[in-house]
Design a protein around this motif. Structure first.
Motif, mmCIF file in Angstrom:
data_model
loop_
_atom_site.group_PDB
_atom_site.id
_atom_site.type_symbol
_atom_site.label_atom_id
_atom_site.label_comp_id
_atom_site.label_asym_id
_atom_site.label_seq_id
_atom_site.Cartn_x
_atom_site.Cartn_y
_atom_site.Cartn_z
ATOM 1 N N LYS A 123 0.834 -1.212 0.000
ATOM 2 C CA LYS A 123 0.000 0.000 0.000
ATOM 3 C C LYS A 123 0.864 1.255 0.000
ATOM 4 N N ASN A 124 2.112 1.098 -0.443
ATOM 5 C CA ASN A 124 3.047 2.204 -0.614
ATOM 6 C C ASN A 124 3.517 2.819 0.703
ATOM 7 N N GLY A 125 3.417 2.068 1.801
ATOM 8 C CA GLY A 125 4.017 2.526 3.053
ATOM 9 C C GLY A 125 5.536 2.397 2.966
ATOM 10 N N GLU A 126 6.242 3.373 3.518
ATOM 11 C CA GLU A 126 7.699 3.404 3.410
ATOM 12 C C GLU A 126 8.329 3.018 4.740
ATOM 13 N N TYR A 127 9.305 2.123 4.687
ATOM 14 C CA TYR A 127 9.994 1.657 5.891
ATOM 15 C C TYR A 127 11.502 1.720 5.669
ATOM 16 N N THR A 128 12.211 2.249 6.645
ATOM 17 C CA THR A 128 13.666 2.175 6.663
ATOM 18 C C THR A 128 14.065 0.944 7.459
ATOM 19 N N VAL A 129 15.014 0.178 6.930
ATOM 20 C CA VAL A 129 15.386 -1.103 7.528
ATOM 21 C C VAL A 129 16.751 -0.981 8.195
ATOM 22 N N LEU A 130 16.809 -1.315 9.477
ATOM 23 C CA LEU A 130 18.044 -1.259 10.260
ATOM 24 C C LEU A 130 18.225 -2.555 11.036
ATOM 25 N N ARG A 131 19.434 -2.787 11.497
ATOM 26 C CA ARG A 131 19.654 -3.897 12.428
ATOM 27 C C ARG A 131 19.259 -3.425 13.828
#
Length: 260
Positions: free
Chosen positions: A56-64
């Motif tokens: 649904k075009n949600g944006e997520y930044t991925v980190l450890r």
């Protein structure tokens, strides 16, 4: 590309409102939320700091995940000690590499993994086997198998005593309803100059613990840690409307030796 995400790695997704979601990455796995879902395959092979989008075009930044991230979101059986108290406990107990620590009331393992991260060797007593198993799984899941060689958990009650074969110890750290019951046992296994720290929700528990540390103990004190964040947006600067105030009291004392 340095250290890309792999299957079985842990990852934290940060959405636009800075909400955090802890994942165990798996081939063909999916993370579902109100914003649709993110395929784990879109993360696997990518570097830390990558940005992925949901269906649904949600944006997520991925980190450890940091230790703080993991403690707040990890599976738990018992209530955990939160980060605002974990760091002061390790500072007051002066936890360092190689220290032999007796811990009782290990719960879900938040304090255990923090002390193990500092390099300690821990002997833990926990009366509930399900809690002990959960703590060991959490420690293994975040710190890896190496840490398990420094983590010896027993199904036992420290109220009944501490096996001398498990000592001697440099530190005793307690998260129990009645830590004062353990103080006399700690005197038989703690080296002179060693430190005891007890975490208690109520001040009456802290007072009873302080009473138990009279005679063979010195430098006793009780501390409460308050955590207040600040809102900073340009020139708009103010304390956050919410703060993490009372969680528990930390009582600290140093042992003079059982012959005093």
């Amino acid at each position: 590309m340095s250290n890309p995400f792999k299957p079985d790695d842990k990852a934290v997704l940060l959405d636009s409102k800075k909400r955090r979601y802890l994942l165990d990455l798996a081939t063909d796995g999916e993370f579902h939320s109100h914003a649709g879902f993110v395929r784990h395959n879109d993360i696997i092979g990518q570097p830390e700091g990558c940005v992925v989008r949901s269906t649904k075009n949600g944006e997520y930044t991925v980190l450890r995940p940091t230790l703080e991230d993991f403690v707040v979101a990890m599976p738990r059986g018992a209530q955990v000690i939160y980060p605002k108290d974990l760091a002061p406990i390790c500072m007051f107990a002066d936890i360092g590499p190689g220290d032999r620590v007796f811990e009782s009331g290990i719960g879900s393992g938040a304090l255990s993994m923090t002390m193990l991260r500092y390099g300690a060797h821990i002997t833990g007593y926990e009366i509930r086997e399900d809690f002990a198993n959960r703590a060991k799984a959490n420690v293994r899941g975040f710190l890896g198998e190496e840490a398990m060689g420094r983590y010896d958990v027993h199904i036992a009650s420290s109220y009944d005593g501490i096996d001398p074969e498990h000592g001697p110890f440099d530190r005793v750290v307690l998260d129990l309803p009645e830590p004062w019951q353990v103080v006399p046992h700690a005197e038989h296994v703690l080296r002179p100059g060693g430190i005891l720290v007890a975490y208690t929700p109520s001040i009456t528990q802290a007072a009873q613990t302080r009473e138990a540390t009279k005679g063979k103990w010195i430098d006793a004190r009780t501390v409460e840690v308050l955590h207040r964040g600040w809102h900073i947006d340009g020139q708009a600067v103010r304390p956050d409307h919410r703060m993490v105030a009372h969680t528990g009291f930390l009582t600290v004392a140093r042992f003079l030796g059982k012959n005093r």
